[in-house]
Design a protein around this motif. Structure first.
Motif, short mmCIF file in Angstrom:
data_model
loop_
_atom_site.label_atom_id
_atom_site.label_comp_id
_atom_site.label_asym_id
_atom_site.label_seq_id
_atom_site.Cartn_x
_atom_site.Cartn_y
_atom_site.Cartn_z
N ASN A 165 -1.15 7.70 9.90
CA ASN A 165 -2.56 7.36 9.66
C ASN A 165 -2.84 7.25 8.17
O ASN A 165 -3.44 6.27 7.69
N ASP A 166 -2.42 8.27 7.43
CA ASP A 166 -2.75 8.35 6.00
C ASP A 166 -2.09 7.27 5.18
O ASP A 166 -2.68 6.73 4.24
N TRP A 167 -0.84 6.92 5.53
CA TRP A 167 -0.05 6.05 4.67
C TRP A 167 0.04 4.61 5.15
O TRP A 167 0.35 3.72 4.36
N ILE A 168 -0.22 4.38 6.43
CA ILE A 168 -0.04 3.02 6.96
C ILE A 168 -1.23 2.56 7.79
O ILE A 168 -1.88 1.57 7.47
N PHE A 169 -1.53 3.27 8.88
CA PHE A 169 -2.53 2.78 9.83
C PHE A 169 -3.90 2.60 9.19
O PHE A 169 -4.52 1.53 9.31
N ASN A 170 -4.41 3.64 8.53
CA ASN A 170 -5.75 3.56 7.96
C ASN A 170 -5.84 2.62 6.76
O ASN A 170 -6.77 1.81 6.68
N PRO A 171 -4.91 2.70 5.79
CA PRO A 171 -5.01 1.77 4.65
C PRO A 171 -4.97 0.30 5.05
O PRO A 171 -5.59 -0.53 4.38
N LEU A 172 -4.25 -0.01 6.12
CA LEU A 172 -4.14 -1.41 6.56
C LEU A 172 -5.15 -1.75 7.65
O LEU A 172 -5.15 -2.86 8.17
N ALA A 173 -6.01 -0.79 8.01
CA ALA A 173 -7.01 -0.99 9.07
C ALA A 173 -6.35 -1.43 10.38
O ALA A 173 -6.83 -2.34 11.06
N LEU A 174 -5.25 -0.76 10.73
CA LEU A 174 -4.58 -1.03 12.00
C LEU A 174 -5.28 -0.21 13.08
O LEU A 174 -4.79 0.82 13.55
N ASN A 175 -6.44 -0.68 13.48
CA ASN A 175 -7.32 0.11 14.34
C ASN A 175 -6.86 0.19 15.78
O ASN A 175 -7.40 0.98 16.56
N ASN A 176 -5.90 -0.64 16.14
CA ASN A 176 -5.40 -0.65 17.51
C ASN A 176 -3.96 -0.15 17.60
O ASN A 176 -3.23 -0.47 18.55
N THR A 177 -3.56 0.63 16.59
CA THR A 177 -2.19 1.13 16.50
C THR A 177 -2.21 2.65 16.41
O THR A 177 -2.99 3.22 15.65
N ALA B 275 2.01 -6.74 4.99
CA ALA B 275 1.81 -5.74 3.94
C ALA B 275 3.13 -5.19 3.44
O ALA B 275 3.36 -5.06 2.22
N LEU B 276 4.03 -4.87 4.36
CA LEU B 276 5.31 -4.28 3.96
C LEU B 276 6.11 -5.25 3.10
O LEU B 276 6.52 -4.91 1.98
N PHE B 277 6.33 -6.45 3.61
CA PHE B 277 7.19 -7.39 2.89
C PHE B 277 6.46 -8.06 1.73
O PHE B 277 7.10 -8.69 0.88
N GLY B 278 5.15 -7.88 1.68
CA GLY B 278 4.37 -8.35 0.52
C GLY B 278 4.25 -7.32 -0.57
O GLY B 278 3.55 -7.55 -1.56
N GLY B 279 4.91 -6.18 -0.41
CA GLY B 279 4.93 -5.16 -1.46
C GLY B 279 3.71 -4.27 -1.53
O GLY B 279 3.48 -3.62 -2.55
N LYS B 280 2.93 -4.18 -0.45
CA LYS B 280 1.72 -3.38 -0.47
C LYS B 280 1.93 -1.94 0.01
O LYS B 280 1.03 -1.11 -0.13
N LEU B 281 3.09 -1.65 0.60
CA LEU B 281 3.35 -0.31 1.10
C LEU B 281 4.38 0.44 0.28
O LEU B 281 4.34 1.67 0.19
N LEU B 282 5.33 -0.28 -0.30
CA LEU B 282 6.37 0.32 -1.13
C LEU B 282 6.49 -0.46 -2.42
O LEU B 282 6.20 -1.66 -2.46
N SER B 283 6.95 0.21 -3.45
CA SER B 283 7.21 -0.49 -4.71
C SER B 283 8.36 -1.46 -4.52
O SER B 283 9.13 -1.36 -3.57
N ASP B 284 8.50 -2.40 -5.46
CA ASP B 284 9.58 -3.38 -5.37
C ASP B 284 10.95 -2.70 -5.30
O ASP B 284 11.83 -3.13 -4.55
#
Length: 381
Positions: free
Chosen positions: A225-237, A292-301
């Motif tokens: 929730n803290d690191w992926i679901f909420n920041p990306l607004a994955l409200n159905n996950t 988000a993942l492959f666009g570099g929004k979840l992890l640094s390059d």
């Protein structure tokens, strides 16, 4: 969860399949108008209809996202055969081992923060594994993420595990991760010396889920929730166990005669709430995560590159194990794609990202048999 192809046949031979009570779903609010206006709507819909028919699935969902055109999601067939409920573009479904991508991201975020290192040893990270898992002092975090630990894979390798789901799904469903490890992993020999071979194991991710909870002091759902679901607004996950009456039902041809049986209770017992395959999501949420993942929004390059780096070992075909850290490498007709397949007795899900055009492909069906996925080569150009 990438369960073996022989599961349905094995289970059909071992049990008399009595009909189980299937919950009646309530209608989902789902706006289909935007997808119907897509410039390639009919082309994509025809491909999806053909895929569903060829794979003999009650229902299927397809998402295509490419630069230069709006996202398209289509759904054909049924989500629930008992009540003849249509499957919809917004339907929630079990994603199986696609879950491993989310868990790997969470682990790599701890590495990125300096709280873990990829060469940390299992016996140090989870001291109770010492003496229970052979060579736990040699198995590293990288080995767990990349399936090079040599640890056994109960869902695919243990007849005892599979029979427990068939004989008493509620009992299997009640087992904690600690109980799963104690029953099916501890004391079992490794397939090879850690780091010298590649062997897919869901147990690697049972251990990673425990590690995330230990390191953060939070349930795995809260971590995601803290690191992926909420920041990306994955409200159905979500990952935690919830009522599953609204989910797409899973089906399997247990006797090879074309009759499909609802096996959702087995899929639920096998994966719900678990770090190896328990996530529930939608096609749209999966695409948003991949983007988000492959666009570099979840992890640094740096750490995204590390995640995608291929595992190379002499024991793998051509020296390439076609797996990174929680990410599969797919050699398609359009070049290399990154993502993951997820499968259980009654479902198959696929999430792929195509670097050549930053495209995202999601394909789901509620029949656990394998399928020909070459339509991606035609649709993702």
């Amino acid at each position: 969860m990438n369960l073996s192809a022989y599961w349905p046949a094995l289970l059909g031979l071992l049990m008399g399949c009595e009909p189980l009570a299937v919950p009646q779903p309530t209608p989902l609010p789902c706006d289909l108008s935007a997808y119907a206006r897509h410039p390639r709507h009919q082309t994509y819909l025809t491909e999806l209809q053909q895929y569903r028919q060829q794979s003999v699935a009650p229902g299927s969902i397809l998402l295509i996202q490419k630069p230069g055109e709006p996202r398209w999601i289509g759904a054909v067939g049924k989500a629930n055969l008992e009540y003849q409920t249509d499957i919809l573009p917004c339907s929630q479904f079990r994603v199986g081992s696609i879950t491993k991508m989310f868990v790997a991201v969470a682990v790599l975020k701890l590495v990125e923060q300096g709280k873990l290192r990829l060469d940390d040893r299992l016996a140090t990270l989870l001291p109770h594994t010492a003496g229970h898992i052979p060579q736990a002092d040699q198995i590293t975090l990288r080995h767990l993420l990349s399936h090079t630990s040599g640890i056994t894979d109960p869902p695919n390798e243990s007849i005892r595990y599979q029979l427990r789901i068939v004989d008493n799904a509620p009992e299997r469903f009640s087992l904690t991760t600690d109980q799963l490890l104690a029953t099916y992993v501890y004391g079992k020999p490794l397939h090879f010396t850690p780091g010298t071979g590649w062997s897919y194991s869901n147990a690697n991710y049972w251990l990673l889920g425990k590690l995330l909870e230990q390191q953060t002091g939070k349930p795995l759902q809260s971590v995601l929730n803290d690191w992926i679901f909420n920041p990306l607004a994955l409200n159905n996950t979500y990952l935690e166990v919830r009522d599953d009456s609204q989910l797409v039902r899973g089906y399997a041809d247990l006797y090879g005669d074309g009759r499909l049986f609802d096996v959702s209770h087995w899929d639920r017992a096998d994966s719900d709430g678990e770090a190896d395959g328990g996530i529930i999501s939608t096609a749209a949420d999966l695409a948003t995560f991949a983007e988000a993942l492959f666009g570099g929004k979840l992890l640094s390059d740096t750490w995204l590159t590390e995640m995608l780096k291929p595992t190379r070992l002499p024991s793998c075909p051509d020296g390439d194990c076609e797996y990174g850290l929680g990410v599969e490498h797919w050699k398609t007709g359009l070049g290399l794609a990154y993502g993951h397949n997820g499968g259980s007795v009654g479902i198959e899900a696929n999430l792929l990202y195509f670097p050549h055009n930053r495209g995202v492909f999601v394909l789901y069906k509620n029949n656990g048999n394998g399928s020909d996925k070459r339509l991606m080569d035609r649709l993702m150009k």
